[in-house]
Scaffold this active site. Structure first.
Site, PDB file in Angstrom:
ATOM      1  N   LYS A 223       4.605   9.325   8.716  1.00 34.50           N
ATOM      2  CA  LYS A 223       4.511   8.791  10.082  1.00 34.50           C
ATOM      3  C   LYS A 223       5.527   9.421  11.049  1.00 34.50           C
ATOM      4  CE  LYS A 223       1.867   5.255   8.310  1.00 34.50           C
ATOM      5  NZ  LYS A 223       0.446   5.150   8.421  1.00 34.50           N
TER       6      LYS A 223
ATOM      7  N   TYR B 226       0.865  -1.179   0.000  1.00 37.59           N
ATOM      8  CA  TYR B 226       0.000   0.000   0.000  1.00 37.59           C
ATOM      9  C   TYR B 226       0.900   1.226   0.000  1.00 37.59           C
ATOM     10  CZ  TYR B 226      -3.547   3.335   1.681  1.00 37.59           C
ATOM     11  OH  TYR B 226      -4.409   4.410   1.823  1.00 37.59           O
TER      12      TYR B 226
ATOM     13  N   ASP C 249       9.335   2.617  -0.300  1.00 32.58           N
ATOM     14  CA  ASP C 249       8.321   3.299   0.501  1.00 32.58           C
ATOM     15  C   ASP C 249       8.633   2.969   1.957  1.00 32.58           C
ATOM     16  OD1 ASP C 249       6.110   3.996   1.970  1.00 32.58           O
ATOM     17  OD2 ASP C 249       4.673   3.479   0.400  1.00 32.58           O
TER      18      ASP C 249
HETATM   19  N1  HOZ Z   1      -1.772   3.488   6.030  1.00 29.19           N
HETATM   20  C1  HOZ Z   1      -2.009   3.121   7.375  1.00 29.19           C
HETATM   21  C2  HOZ Z   1      -1.466   1.802   7.679  1.00 29.19           C
HETATM   22  N2  HOZ Z   1      -1.925   0.798   6.842  1.00 29.19           N
HETATM   23  C3  HOZ Z   1      -3.422   3.144   7.749  1.00 29.19           C
HETATM   24  C4  HOZ Z   1      -3.860   4.483   8.027  1.00 29.19           C
HETATM   25  C5  HOZ Z   1      -5.174   4.689   7.440  1.00 29.19           C
HETATM   26  O1  HOZ Z   1      -5.382   4.287   6.284  1.00 29.19           O
HETATM   27  O2  HOZ Z   1      -5.986   5.252   8.156  1.00 29.19           O
END
Ligand code: HOZ
Length: 426
Positions: free
Chosen positions: A267, A144, A239
């Site tokens: 983050k 992702y 990433d």
């Molecule tokens: N991308 C974050 C971890 N998979 C999740 C945060 C979100 O989509 O709220």
């Protein structure tokens, strides 16, 4: 556990926001409960609006590596706010954070601050296309890279949690330029490169997958990607939105000893405020406006509060002796405790862990990619999630997310988590 107030708030929220939330995974949909409304958090603990206290393993999905409301970070944010929350102009703190990032991650020679990991990956993709003058990208099933159109193809995180196919709204003309390979399978990448020779701008990868649950990239696989990219003049883009500053000072690339051409961050770099960044080789980064023609901009980019929170967070890490060794010891202690509990109960689920990222997969087989992650019994996960919550442990509400340990988790917290785990797995 009384969660009446949370449920009332959720009922109200659903009248005003899609699904009642501002980001899908936090809706608890796949675990069949109403989400909790969090009132405050300190260290490793969160308190909901009904007064329940939880040991937190989400850590805001990664940023809270120091624990919540770390006093020095909060003081610095408060002081910065006194000087205004945004200028829309340059400020000294941007330079301080850029220098720190470059020192931590040597492959980053030039860095551009943005406001989220999604923005970082979208911008890095445009840059890769502008630099290579090629259109296509390769990403991996289950990885992702935020919700940019080009990345919502066989994506992990909330997309996988909700079992959605590729998202409606992504045009076919966009989707055709995203090629997907299997994680940890170099042959699947070679096939794509062979059939699209000279057309691939970049390969995007989470060097440790964190969005199909925690799935480590194999070193030889990542090295093979590096070699392939060099041979084909494709940019390798790590990433490190999740892994950056978490697995080591220099992130996964330090751990594996493999330097990408570009890296995306988010983050931790914002210490809990909205920040992203992308950076890498100067020759490539100089293509970004205003030093080059690839356009990318942002009113709030380099925001003084976010720069301050990120700078203080990274500075604390920098100044704390053995920070990563201590985090590793806590994480190993927890994972060993969970593994012992599984053994005692005669259950052979799979625990994947890299440093302070881990996932318990409800399958006995090895989890090395998205297909094997999907062997997990998500019904069992949902029951386990609920039982852990009832016992005061707040996990990501999805089998396809990683848990995060912070430096604020005490031995008592970890022991309590292991005890809850013993009562919750079946
Ligand atoms: N991308 C974050 C971890 N998979 C999740 C945060 C979100 O989509 O709220």
């Amino acid at each position: 556990m009384n969660t009446t107030k949370s449920s009332e708030l959720f009922a109200e929220a659903q009248k005003h926001m899609p699904g009642g939330v501002n980001s899908p995974v936090r809706a608890f949909k796949s675990v069949g409960r109403d989400p909790l409304y969090i009132a405050s958090a300190k260290g490793a603990k969160m308190r909901d609006v009904d007064g329940n206290i939880f040991i937190d393993y989400i850590g805001s999905w990664g940023p809270m590596i120091l624990g919540h409301a770390e006093p020095r970070v909060i003081r610095a944010i408060q002081a910065a706010a006194e000087d205004s929350t945004s200028f829309g102009a340059s400020s000294e703190k941007e330079i301080a954070l850029a220098k720190l990032i470059k020192r931590f991650v040597p492959s980053v020679e030039i860095v551009r601050m943005v406001n989220s990991g999604t923005e970082a990956t979208m911008s890095a993709m445009r840059l890769a296309r502008g630099f290579t003058k090629r259109d296509k990208i390769i990403k991996f099933e289950g990885c992702y890279h935020g919700h940019g159109d080009s990345f919502l193809i066989k994506a992990g995180s909330g997309v996988a949690t909700l079992g959605l196919p590729d998202s409606p709204g992504v045009t076919q003309s966009t989707a055709k330029d995203t090629l997907t390979a299997r994680y940890n399978d170099i042959d699947s990448v070679h096939e794509l490169v062979d059939s699209n020779r000279g057309q691939i701008a970049a390969i995007f990868i989470e060097p440790v997958g964190g969005n199909m649950g925690c799935v480590p990239g194999r070193k030889e696989f990542l090295q093979a990607l590096r070699d392939l990219c060099d041979a084909e003049q494709i940019l390798l883009i790590f990433d490190e939105v999740m892994t950056g500053f978490r697995l080591a000072k220099g992130g996964a690339q330090e751990l594996y000893g493999i330097a990408p051409d570009l890296t995306t961050f988010g983050k931790i770099i914002g210490g809990g405020l909205p920040v992203g960044a992308y950076g890498g080789r100067a020759e490539i980064m100089k293509m970004i406006a205003p030093s080059g023609p690839v356009y990318q901009a942002g009113t709030l980019s380099g925001n003084p509060l976010a720069m301050t929170a990120g700078f203080e967070t990274l500075s604390i890490i920098d100044e704390t002796p053995d920070f990563y060794a201590r985090l590793e010891a806590k994480s190993a202690y927890l994972a060993d405790g969970l593994a012992a509990a599984l053994k005692d109960a005669n259950l052979d689920y799979t625990i994947n862990r890299v440093g302070s990222m881990f996932t318990v997969f409800f399958t006995g087989s090895e989890v090395v990619d998205f297909d094997t992650a999907k062997h997990s019994d998500t019904q069992k996960f949902a029951r386990y999630f609920g039982r852990m919550l009832e016992r005061g442990v707040y996990l990501p509400p999805s089998q396809f997310e990683a848990c995060f340990v912070s430096i604020a988790h005490s031995t008592e917290d970890l022991d309590q988590t292991i005890a809850a785990f013993r009562e919750s797995v079946e």
